[in-house]
Motif scaffolding. Sequence first.
Motif, PDB file in Angstrom:
ATOM      1  N   GLU A 145      49.292  23.984  -6.562  1.00 35.45           N
ATOM      2  CA  GLU A 145      49.655  23.708  -5.179  1.00 35.45           C
ATOM      3  C   GLU A 145      48.395  23.285  -4.283  1.00 35.45           C
ATOM      4  N   ASN A 146      48.987  23.108  -2.833  1.00 36.00           N
ATOM      5  CA  ASN A 146      47.977  22.706  -2.116  1.00 36.00           C
ATOM      6  C   ASN A 146      47.283  23.948  -1.542  1.00 36.00           C
TER       7      ASN A 146
ATOM      8  N   ILE B 226      53.913  22.708 -13.280  1.00 34.16           N
ATOM      9  CA  ILE B 226      54.808  22.821 -12.316  1.00 34.16           C
ATOM     10  C   ILE B 226      54.281  22.453 -11.016  1.00 34.16           C
ATOM     11  N   ALA B 227      54.584  21.555 -10.279  1.00 35.77           N
ATOM     12  CA  ALA B 227      54.214  20.864  -8.982  1.00 35.77           C
ATOM     13  C   ALA B 227      55.245  20.948  -7.812  1.00 35.77           C
ATOM     14  N   LEU B 228      54.582  21.713  -6.814  1.00 35.66           N
ATOM     15  CA  LEU B 228      55.494  21.859  -5.626  1.00 35.66           C
ATOM     16  C   LEU B 228      55.617  21.070  -4.487  1.00 35.66           C
ATOM     17  N   ARG B 229      54.433  20.445  -4.360  1.00 39.78           N
ATOM     18  CA  ARG B 229      54.277  19.723  -3.005  1.00 39.78           C
ATOM     19  C   ARG B 229      53.414  18.353  -3.212  1.00 39.78           C
ATOM     20  N   PHE B 230      53.775  17.623  -2.203  1.00 37.14           N
ATOM     21  CA  PHE B 230      52.848  16.245  -2.019  1.00 37.14           C
ATOM     22  C   PHE B 230      51.269  16.812  -1.996  1.00 37.14           C
ATOM     23  N   PRO B 231      50.337  16.089  -2.796  1.00 39.73           N
ATOM     24  CA  PRO B 231      50.471  14.740  -3.635  1.00 39.73           C
ATOM     25  C   PRO B 231      50.395  15.510  -5.395  1.00 39.73           C
TER      26      PRO B 231
ATOM     27  N   GLU C 151      53.190  29.263   0.490  1.00 44.94           N
ATOM     28  CA  GLU C 151      52.335  30.182  -0.299  1.00 44.94           C
ATOM     29  C   GLU C 151      52.977  31.106  -1.024  1.00 44.94           C
ATOM     30  N   ARG C 152      53.860  31.932  -0.178  1.00 41.61           N
ATOM     31  CA  ARG C 152      54.509  32.906  -0.554  1.00 41.61           C
ATOM     32  C   ARG C 152      55.913  32.637  -1.756  1.00 41.61           C
TER      33      ARG C 152
ATOM     34  N   VAL D  44      46.772  26.966  -9.346  1.00 41.20           N
ATOM     35  CA  VAL D  44      45.529  26.145  -9.224  1.00 41.20           C
ATOM     36  C   VAL D  44      45.801  25.228  -7.740  1.00 41.20           C
ATOM     37  N   ARG D  45      44.872  25.743  -6.828  1.00 38.75           N
ATOM     38  CA  ARG D  45      45.292  25.282  -5.483  1.00 38.75           C
ATOM     39  C   ARG D  45      44.115  24.081  -5.269  1.00 38.75           C
ATOM     40  N   ILE D  46      44.745  22.926  -4.854  1.00 35.91           N
ATOM     41  CA  ILE D  46      43.862  21.763  -4.460  1.00 35.91           C
ATOM     42  C   ILE D  46      43.421  21.656  -3.211  1.00 35.91           C
ATOM     43  N   PRO D  47      42.421  21.632  -2.599  1.00 37.22           N
ATOM     44  CA  PRO D  47      42.366  21.439  -1.016  1.00 37.22           C
ATOM     45  C   PRO D  47      42.885  20.297  -0.598  1.00 37.22           C
ATOM     46  N   PHE D  48      43.784  20.276   0.487  1.00 40.10           N
ATOM     47  CA  PHE D  48      44.454  19.356   1.227  1.00 40.10           C
ATOM     48  C   PHE D  48      44.427  19.271   2.628  1.00 40.10           C
ATOM     49  N   ASN D  49      43.940  17.806   3.056  1.00 42.24           N
ATOM     50  CA  ASN D  49      43.917  17.534   4.426  1.00 42.24           C
ATOM     51  C   ASN D  49      44.695  16.346   4.970  1.00 42.24           C
TER      52      ASN D  49
END
Length: 348
Positions: free
Chosen positions: A7-8, A74-79, A18-19, A38-43
Amino acid sequence: MNIVIVENHIPFLEGGAERHTEGLREALLKVGHQVEIVRIPFNWYPKENLIKSAFIVRLLNFKNMGGKNIDLLIALRFPNYYIEHDRKVVWLIHPHKSAYELWDRPFIDLPRDPGGYVVREFILKMDKRYLRDAKKVFANSKTVAERLKRYIELEADVLYHPPPNAEKFHCKSYESFIFFPSRINPLKRQILAVDAMRYVKSDVKLLICGRPDNLDIYRELLETIKGLEGKVVYLGEVGEEEKIDLYARCLAVLFPTAEEDYGYVTLEAMLSKKAVITCVDSGGPTEFVEDGINGFVVEPKPEEIARAIDTLAQDINLAVKMGENAYEKIVSLHISWDFVVEKILEQV
């Protein structure tokens, strides 16, 4: 299985996505799997960061981490759906909205200039290519699935999920206030809701709650409320128990959001036996709200929203009947985490 949900991570911003992620993790843990988020920083600012983010996740290795094989990604959002993995399932909360449905809307964060156009085309081409690498693509609503079909000709199965604390929502009464809980954001259209109250003739209040995305939005909301203090109340950010109580006691729920992907507010209102007023361009809520049966689907105009509010405020029996219809509708859909887990794990 060892399952990773990617996730981002956007500092200081928390919402339905997030929920959603936490709910999925808990559901998978419940059936005995090892699960990590695993949350990957996204800007997304400046726009060039969108391209950089895409290339960064393409370089990541999620096949083996810390000596453990990852059995399912499991991927939920771009990218994050660009990550390579042999067993990748995408359950799309939404693609990058500014490259899709918001490209022609005033809320865009991609400028309509040559640079913005290039970034948009890059995202659409990458999505079209790498989403097809997944073993399966689900969308969290028909609205999101239709966007994939329209923009990149990709089919996705719709997979609804319940809101957090679904079992706690209930109906207590039908008091003379309309409830509007949501993050304070231009896309949620709190300003439109406040403007609608200028046209409401009934003795009913609008109660708004939610955390502002930034100080400018907060100031704009307070400025718009000036002169309407007797009809509009901003509660700020409220706790979960207080929010559930407000749902339980309100006359109806207002959710005039623009291009919503799913919208927990709609489901929470229906579980509380409350009619929902939404708009024709609200996206996800229109999948559940049937105009004149369990709520109203109106044009995003203050006068139209006010008319719907007055209709309910002037006929308590209608508000109760629509609320009961709303509850019957949401229960009939049999939305559950057990079903979500079953469908996702079928792909492994």
